[in-house]
Design a protein around this motif. Structure first.
Motif, PDB file in Angstrom:
ATOM      1  N   CYS A 149       0.836  -1.200   0.000  1.00 44.74           N
ATOM      2  CA  CYS A 149       0.000   0.000   0.000  1.00 44.74           C
ATOM      3  C   CYS A 149       0.872   1.252   0.000  1.00 44.74           C
ATOM      4  O   CYS A 149       2.088   1.173   0.192  1.00 44.74           O
ATOM      5  CB  CYS A 149      -0.919   0.013   1.215  1.00 44.74           C
ATOM      6  SG  CYS A 149      -0.050   0.335   2.738  1.00 44.74           S
ATOM      7  N   GLU A 150       0.225   2.379  -0.259  1.00 44.64           N
ATOM      8  CA  GLU A 150       0.903   3.668  -0.164  1.00 44.64           C
ATOM      9  C   GLU A 150       0.262   4.435   0.985  1.00 44.64           C
ATOM     10  O   GLU A 150      -0.969   4.516   1.070  1.00 44.64           O
ATOM     11  CB  GLU A 150       0.735   4.454  -1.485  1.00 44.64           C
ATOM     12  CG  GLU A 150       1.328   5.851  -1.410  1.00 44.64           C
ATOM     13  CD  GLU A 150       1.256   6.603  -2.754  1.00 44.64           C
ATOM     14  OE1 GLU A 150       0.675   6.084  -3.717  1.00 44.64           O
ATOM     15  OE2 GLU A 150       1.799   7.732  -2.800  1.00 44.64           O
ATOM     16  N   ALA A 151       1.089   4.971   1.873  1.00 46.89           N
ATOM     17  CA  ALA A 151       0.579   5.768   2.993  1.00 46.89           C
ATOM     18  C   ALA A 151       0.418   7.211   2.534  1.00 46.89           C
ATOM     19  O   ALA A 151       1.337   7.781   1.953  1.00 46.89           O
ATOM     20  CB  ALA A 151       1.567   5.702   4.157  1.00 46.89           C
ATOM     21  N   LEU A 196      10.752   5.614  -8.077  1.00 46.51           N
ATOM     22  CA  LEU A 196      10.637   6.951  -8.678  1.00 46.51           C
ATOM     23  C   LEU A 196       9.152   7.192  -8.965  1.00 46.51           C
ATOM     24  O   LEU A 196       8.541   6.497  -9.776  1.00 46.51           O
ATOM     25  CB  LEU A 196      11.478   7.037  -9.963  1.00 46.51           C
ATOM     26  CG  LEU A 196      11.446   8.378 -10.706  1.00 46.51           C
ATOM     27  CD1 LEU A 196      11.830   9.535  -9.801  1.00 46.51           C
ATOM     28  CD2 LEU A 196      12.382   8.363 -11.917  1.00 46.51           C
ATOM     29  N   ASP A 197       8.597   8.194  -8.266  1.00 47.00           N
ATOM     30  CA  ASP A 197       7.163   8.486  -8.343  1.00 47.00           C
ATOM     31  C   ASP A 197       6.879   9.436  -9.499  1.00 47.00           C
ATOM     32  O   ASP A 197       7.777  10.112  -9.997  1.00 47.00           O
ATOM     33  CB  ASP A 197       6.767   9.149  -7.001  1.00 47.00           C
ATOM     34  CG  ASP A 197       5.285   9.072  -6.719  1.00 47.00           C
ATOM     35  OD1 ASP A 197       4.535   8.517  -7.534  1.00 47.00           O
ATOM     36  OD2 ASP A 197       4.875   9.572  -5.651  1.00 47.00           O
ATOM     37  N   ASP A 198       5.624   9.509  -9.934  1.00 51.02           N
ATOM     38  CA  ASP A 198       5.170  10.450 -10.978  1.00 51.02           C
ATOM     39  C   ASP A 198       6.026  10.339 -12.235  1.00 51.02           C
ATOM     40  O   ASP A 198       6.335  11.358 -12.877  1.00 51.02           O
ATOM     41  CB  ASP A 198       5.214  11.907 -10.470  1.00 51.02           C
ATOM     42  CG  ASP A 198       4.342  12.121  -9.253  1.00 51.02           C
ATOM     43  OD1 ASP A 198       3.475  11.263  -9.006  1.00 51.02           O
ATOM     44  OD2 ASP A 198       4.525  13.129  -8.558  1.00 51.02           O
ATOM     45  N   LEU A 224      10.361   3.592  -0.339  1.00 51.95           N
ATOM     46  CA  LEU A 224      10.284   5.054  -0.265  1.00 51.95           C
ATOM     47  C   LEU A 224      10.010   5.578  -1.662  1.00 51.95           C
ATOM     48  O   LEU A 224      10.693   5.209  -2.620  1.00 51.95           O
ATOM     49  CB  LEU A 224      11.597   5.627   0.276  1.00 51.95           C
ATOM     50  CG  LEU A 224      11.998   5.127   1.667  1.00 51.95           C
ATOM     51  CD1 LEU A 224      13.329   5.731   2.104  1.00 51.95           C
ATOM     52  CD2 LEU A 224      10.916   5.455   2.712  1.00 51.95           C
ATOM     53  N   GLU A 225       8.975   6.420  -1.800  1.00 50.22           N
ATOM     54  CA  GLU A 225       8.637   6.993  -3.109  1.00 50.22           C
ATOM     55  C   GLU A 225       9.216   8.403  -3.189  1.00 50.22           C
ATOM     56  O   GLU A 225       8.898   9.255  -2.365  1.00 50.22           O
ATOM     57  CB  GLU A 225       7.113   7.038  -3.303  1.00 50.22           C
ATOM     58  CG  GLU A 225       6.492   5.656  -3.347  1.00 50.22           C
ATOM     59  CD  GLU A 225       5.012   5.680  -3.757  1.00 50.22           C
ATOM     60  OE1 GLU A 225       4.483   6.762  -4.114  1.00 50.22           O
ATOM     61  OE2 GLU A 225       4.383   4.603  -3.721  1.00 50.22           O
ATOM     62  N   VAL A 226      10.088   8.625  -4.154  1.00 45.67           N
ATOM     63  CA  VAL A 226      10.662   9.972  -4.323  1.00 45.67           C
ATOM     64  C   VAL A 226      10.300  10.487  -5.714  1.00 45.67           C
ATOM     65  O   VAL A 226      10.088   9.712  -6.635  1.00 45.67           O
ATOM     66  CB  VAL A 226      12.206   9.988  -4.149  1.00 45.67           C
ATOM     67  CG1 VAL A 226      12.612   9.471  -2.790  1.00 45.67           C
ATOM     68  CG2 VAL A 226      12.902   9.182  -5.224  1.00 45.67           C
ATOM     69  N   VAL A 281       6.062   4.846   1.428  1.00 41.23           N
ATOM     70  CA  VAL A 281       5.907   6.154   2.077  1.00 41.23           C
ATOM     71  C   VAL A 281       6.494   7.226   1.146  1.00 41.23           C
ATOM     72  O   VAL A 281       7.570   7.028   0.577  1.00 41.23           O
ATOM     73  CB  VAL A 281       6.645   6.191   3.438  1.00 41.23           C
ATOM     74  CG1 VAL A 281       6.330   7.465   4.206  1.00 41.23           C
ATOM     75  CG2 VAL A 281       6.308   4.979   4.272  1.00 41.23           C
ATOM     76  N   ASN A 282       5.770   8.346   0.999  1.00 43.17           N
ATOM     77  CA  ASN A 282       6.273   9.443   0.168  1.00 43.17           C
ATOM     78  C   ASN A 282       7.311  10.263   0.928  1.00 43.17           C
ATOM     79  O   ASN A 282       7.134  10.560   2.104  1.00 43.17           O
ATOM     80  CB  ASN A 282       5.112  10.367  -0.226  1.00 43.17           C
ATOM     81  CG  ASN A 282       4.165   9.683  -1.179  1.00 43.17           C
ATOM     82  OD1 ASN A 282       4.479   9.493  -2.348  1.00 43.17           O
ATOM     83  ND2 ASN A 282       3.006   9.274  -0.667  1.00 43.17           N
ATOM     84  N   ILE A 283       8.375  10.628   0.218  1.00 42.00           N
ATOM     85  CA  ILE A 283       9.455  11.387   0.858  1.00 42.00           C
ATOM     86  C   ILE A 283       9.621  12.727   0.145  1.00 42.00           C
ATOM     87  O   ILE A 283       9.666  12.789  -1.080  1.00 42.00           O
ATOM     88  CB  ILE A 283      10.781  10.583   0.764  1.00 42.00           C
ATOM     89  CG1 ILE A 283      10.641   9.230   1.486  1.00 42.00           C
ATOM     90  CG2 ILE A 283      11.965  11.363   1.328  1.00 42.00           C
ATOM     91  CD1 ILE A 283      10.311   9.324   2.961  1.00 42.00           C
TER      92      ILE A 283
HETATM   93 CA    CA Z   1       3.421   8.626  -4.221  1.00 43.71          CA
END
Ligand code: CA
Ligand code: C2E
Ligand code: CA
Length: 430
Positions: free
Chosen positions: A211-213, A331-333, A301-303, A269-271
């Motif tokens: 999951c993503e928090a 790597l997010d987005d 960790l999503e950066v 978790v988004n950083i």
């Molecule tokens: Ca994210």
């Protein structure tokens, strides 16, 4: 003769002589007319940061010639009502488009600016940052222009190609920055923040495998502000350390409970870029993993690219230390920034998340289909795990599964939900 001269003056008043784009006086009159007629429009402010480079390396006129060619492509987009040069390196565009189609339009403009243009036998392109805002009845012309400009600056700072103004952000006159800071401080201390969790799904088994928090806020004055805006506000002062630490602490503790039932469960978790620059970041994470007895392989960790632009060496070093501990780095987005593919080569990523804006129109847009398919196939070649996010319907799902995505995420499966709701569903899986 006089009539011809007068006609020319009228034309010069309306158009920028060098680029042939509408002049700012003309566009401002036009915005007012549209607002009066209650037409819903979008205002897009584009800045071309490479304009000086083009002028210096090629002829002074080269940039103007580039704008002329750019304009002729721009005006072929059916939604564009008018385009206007603002100062030396900015263009203001008015489009008649609904909220849902705005990201697609931004991407189209960004794409045509980056196309290769032949000027004096040289192949040139424009780099662009676009800030867009959708008009609302209550918006004045000034508010629209200001919001498009601020969003363009924000987009530049984040290293993204475009950004869309979040209209849920209260205007400065309603809640001042100072007040927001005060509320944020209060919210952190009163524990008004909490996390929601959105599942990541295996497309084959449909199981919830991670999951993503996502941060949520209960504070009465901040509730209406979306989490990405809250994060940006917190980044302006040191509150992001507290918020970031809060998200890490709570999600790690939560994951340590859920892995008892699902040992391979991964908590993402988004950083924020600011957290990544903190010299104690790695040791904080080590301490939290130890405290809650969570194996590093259960944490991701999503950066975003904005985490990586300002100090590349520091970011590489920090991410490498985390990866060596066994934490997954995503790597997010993906695809929304300038250097997405270059970053894949330079940084120790284990996973990437394809941005929702590529998925929105995937059922009808063959460009998006080709882009997503290429992204997935490159990721696979680089042995990166791919998540496609923002899946809202079965057609989108069917397409990305066919392309071989490893994981899917989106409202089709579940919106972000509270920990007890998430746990019920997770534990009820066979
Ligand atoms: Ca994210
Ligand atoms: P993000 O990391 O890209 O998170 C995905 C966002 O898309 C979330 O918005 C999620 O609710 C939304 N979303 C997921 N699936 C769908 C879908 O199918 N349709 C639509 N329309 N939206 C979907 P949310 O929760 O508002 O978060 C926005 C952003 O705020 C996040 O974007 C992330 O950048 C930031 N953020 C949230 N929590 C944290 C945090 O703890 N730390 C940091 N640094 N940033 C956070
Ligand atoms: Ca994302």
């Amino acid at each position: 003769m006089l009539k011809v001269a007068e006609g020319k003056v009228e034309v010069y008043k309306k158009y920028d002589v060098n680029s042939g784009l509408l002049s700012s006086t003309a566009i401002i009159q036009n915005i007012d007319k549209l607002i009066q007629n209650e037409t819903t429009v979008a205002v897009l402010h584009a800045r071309f940061p490479n304009f000086r480079k083009v002028q210096q390396e090629y002829a002074y006129q080269a940039f103007d010639s580039l704008l002329v060619k750019f304009r002729s492509k721009l005006t072929k987009i059916s939604d564009i009502l008018m385009a206007d040069r603002l100062g030396l390196s900015d263009i203001l565009t008015i489009a008649q488009t609904n909220k849902e189609k705005l990201p697609q339009l931004c991407r189209q403009i960004s794409k045509i600016s980056q196309a290769s243009y032949t000027i004096n036998e040289q192949s040139l392109y424009l780099q662009s940052y676009i800030g867009a805002v959708h008009s609302k009845k209550s918006f004045s012309r000034l508010a629209l222009l200001q919001s498009a400009y601020n969003t363009m600056v924000k987009c530049h700072n984040l290293g993204k190609k475009f950004a869309i103004a979040n209209v849920s952000l209260p205007t400065q006159s309603v809640v001042s920055d100072h007040n927001i800071e005060r509320y944020l401080l209060g919210a952190v201390h009163n524990q008004d923040f909490f996390l929601h969790y959105q599942p990541k799904i295996c497309p084959v088994t449909k199981g919830w495998i991670g999951c993503e928090a996502l941060l949520r806020c209960n504070h009465p004055q901040l509730r209406a502000i979306s989490s990405d805006v809250l994060i940006q506000l917190a980044e302006r002062n040191s509150l992001i350390y507290e918020l970031g630490y809060f998200a890490l602490r709570n999600s790690i503790q939560q994951a340590s409970e859920w892995i008892i039932h699902s040992p391979n469960f991964v908590m993402a978790v988004n950083i924020s870029p600011i957290q990544l620059k903190d010299p104690h970041f790695v040791s904080h994470i080590k301490q939290l993993l130890n405290l809650h007895q969570l194996p590093a392989r259960n944490l991701e960790l999503e950066v975003t690219e904005s985490c990586l632009i300002s100090d590349e060496l520091l970011a590489i070093d920090t991410l490498l230390q985390l990866k060596n501990m066994g934490i997954s780095i995503a790597l997010d987005d993906f695809g929304t920034g300038y250097a997405s593919f270059q970053y894949l080569k330079k940084y120790p990523f284990c996973a990437l998340k394809i941005d929702k804006s590529f998925i929105d129109d995937i059922e009808i847009n063959t460009d998006d289909q080709n882009i997503v398919s290429a992204m997935i196939s490159i990721a696979k070649k680089l042995r990166l795990k791919v998540t496609v996010e923002g899946i809202e319907n079965q057609n989108q799902e069917a397409f990305v599964i066919k392309q071989g995505t490893d994981l899917v995420q989106g409202y089709l499966y579940s919106k972000p939900i509270s920990a007890p709701d998430f746990e019920k569903k997770l534990f009820n899986q066979s």
